[in-house]
Write a protein that holds these residues in place. Structure first.
Motif, PDB file in Angstrom:
ATOM      1  N   GLY A   1      -7.900   9.981  -8.430  1.00  0.00           N
ATOM      2  CA  GLY A   1      -7.734   9.933  -9.875  1.00  0.00           C
ATOM      3  C   GLY A   1      -6.618   9.050 -10.359  1.00  0.00           C
ATOM      4  O   GLY A   1      -6.252   9.092 -11.542  1.00  0.00           O
ATOM      5  N   ILE A   2      -6.036   8.217  -9.463  1.00  0.00           N
ATOM      6  CA  ILE A   2      -4.982   7.281  -9.862  1.00  0.00           C
ATOM      7  C   ILE A   2      -5.347   5.896  -9.322  1.00  0.00           C
ATOM      8  O   ILE A   2      -6.503   5.659  -8.970  1.00  0.00           O
ATOM      9  N   ILE A   3      -4.401   4.983  -9.261  1.00  0.00           N
ATOM     10  CA  ILE A   3      -4.597   3.696  -8.597  1.00  0.00           C
ATOM     11  C   ILE A   3      -3.427   3.497  -7.637  1.00  0.00           C
ATOM     12  O   ILE A   3      -2.425   4.207  -7.732  1.00  0.00           O
ATOM     13  N   PRO A   4      -3.530   2.567  -6.705  1.00  0.00           N
ATOM     14  CA  PRO A   4      -2.393   2.310  -5.821  1.00  0.00           C
ATOM     15  C   PRO A   4      -1.139   2.009  -6.637  1.00  0.00           C
ATOM     16  O   PRO A   4      -1.157   1.136  -7.508  1.00  0.00           O
ATOM     17  N   GLY A   5      -0.069   2.735  -6.332  1.00  0.00           N
ATOM     18  CA  GLY A   5       1.131   2.630  -7.154  1.00  0.00           C
ATOM     19  C   GLY A   5       2.333   2.055  -6.452  1.00  0.00           C
ATOM     20  O   GLY A   5       3.456   2.170  -6.939  1.00  0.00           O
ATOM     21  N   ALA A   6       2.110   1.414  -5.283  1.00  0.00           N
ATOM     22  CA  ALA A   6       3.251   0.871  -4.543  1.00  0.00           C
ATOM     23  C   ALA A   6       3.018  -0.572  -4.114  1.00  0.00           C
ATOM     24  O   ALA A   6       3.590  -1.036  -3.143  1.00  0.00           O
ATOM     25  N   GLY A   7       2.173  -1.280  -4.874  1.00  0.00           N
ATOM     26  CA  GLY A   7       1.978  -2.703  -4.628  1.00  0.00           C
ATOM     27  C   GLY A   7       0.612  -3.094  -4.107  1.00  0.00           C
ATOM     28  O   GLY A   7       0.318  -4.286  -3.980  1.00  0.00           O
ATOM     29  N   GLY A   8      -0.257  -2.128  -3.801  1.00  0.00           N
ATOM     30  CA  GLY A   8      -1.547  -2.454  -3.209  1.00  0.00           C
ATOM     31  C   GLY A   8      -2.406  -3.371  -4.057  1.00  0.00           C
ATOM     32  O   GLY A   8      -3.067  -4.277  -3.530  1.00  0.00           O
ATOM     33  N   THR A   9      -2.416  -3.169  -5.358  1.00  0.00           N
ATOM     34  CA  THR A   9      -3.248  -4.003  -6.231  1.00  0.00           C
ATOM     35  C   THR A   9      -2.713  -5.434  -6.316  1.00  0.00           C
ATOM     36  O   THR A   9      -3.444  -6.347  -6.714  1.00  0.00           O
TER      37      THR A   9
END
Length: 279
Positions: free
Chosen positions: A147-155
């Protein structure tokens, strides 16, 4: 270098620092590990004798399982972590840590023996190179399915490694990517038999550490500049090439190569071995 960390074992040999992650039970990227990585990477900026950093895990099943899910219970404490303070303060601490790793003056290489998901996969993606055990290693970005998105640089890191379409496939599917597939995608440099992983990475690290001073860092700067624009990449490479080409060391190496047979038919057949023999 003294081992003064609770979740890392650190040693230095011939210009190569080895940082082995050891944070049982599954090597979570929690506050303790983030703090140790912050301290270690901060020290590396002043470690002029270290040219390469190899990251490994004491747990053969997990490199870093993922970020600590307990962060959601106390997001204020997570946001308040004093991590990589020189980075953009608007970024969250995990992003700041990974950006520090991405911008370290040393060449960073990972040995991936087991699994790395979420923040663990993002930390790997921030490094210069990744080598994986063919039989056991795997990576995933499962955040979308949570329910989120990658939040540590993945995108940000993944598109540069695997391309836009494959980055979207990895992130939107949330599925585990095995080592051979990660190699084909470009997420890891190579998937090698587990029994050969140490030899492959340690040999490469030693070769890089033995390069003439400034060469490895100049290579990274030139390659990174090309990712921004072709013109900028050429200008940066031209400047860095000129600086290194004019050094006495480069001149001596060129003369020695010619004396050893470079630019002859026999010498050119085995040029890599000839150059290696100059040392």
């Amino acid at each position: 270098m003294a081992d003064t960390y609770s979740t890392l074992h650190v040693s230095v040999t011939d210009g190569v620092a080895y940082a082995i992650i050891d944070n049982p039970p599954v090597n979570l990227l929690d506050a303790a590990l983030m703090t140790d990585l912050d301290r270690f990477t901060g020290a590396m900026f002043a470690a002029a004798d270290v040219r390469v950093i190899v990251f490994d895990s004491a747990d053969p099943d997990f490199f870093i399982a993922h970020g600590d899910m307990r962060i959601a219970e106390d997001p204020q404490s997570f946001a308040a972590l004093d991590i990589a303070s020189e980075q953009d303060p608007s970024l969250n601490p995990m992003m700041r840590l990974h950006e520090r790793i991405r911008t370290l003056p040393q060449i960073t290489i990972a040995k991936l023996r087991g699994l790395a998901r979420g923040g663990g996969a993002e930390l790997l993606s921030a490094m210069d190179m990744r080598f994986a055990a063919r039989e056991h290693a795997g990576l995933a970005q499962p955040e979308d399915t949570m329910g989120i998105i990658p939040g540590a640089g993945g995108t940000v890191y993944l598109p540069g490694l695997v391309g836009r379409a494959r980055a979207l496939e990895i992130i939107l599917s949330g599925q585990l990517v095995d080592a051979p597939t990660a190699e084909r995608m470009g997420w890891v440099n190579r998937a090698v038999p587990a029994a050969e992983l140490d030899h492959v990475v340690d040999t490469l690290a030693a070769r890089i550490a033995a390069l003439a001073p400034g060469v490895a860092r100049a290579t990274v700067e030139a390659v990174d500049a090309a990712a921004v624009s072709t013109a900028g990449g050429l200008a940066t490479a031209n400047e860095l090439f000129g600086q290194l080409f004019s050094t006495p060391d480069a001149g001596r190496r060129g003369e020695a190569a010619l004396a050893a047979g470079a630019q002859t038919r026999d010498g050119e057949r085995h040029l890599e071995a000839l150059i290696d023999g100059l040392a």
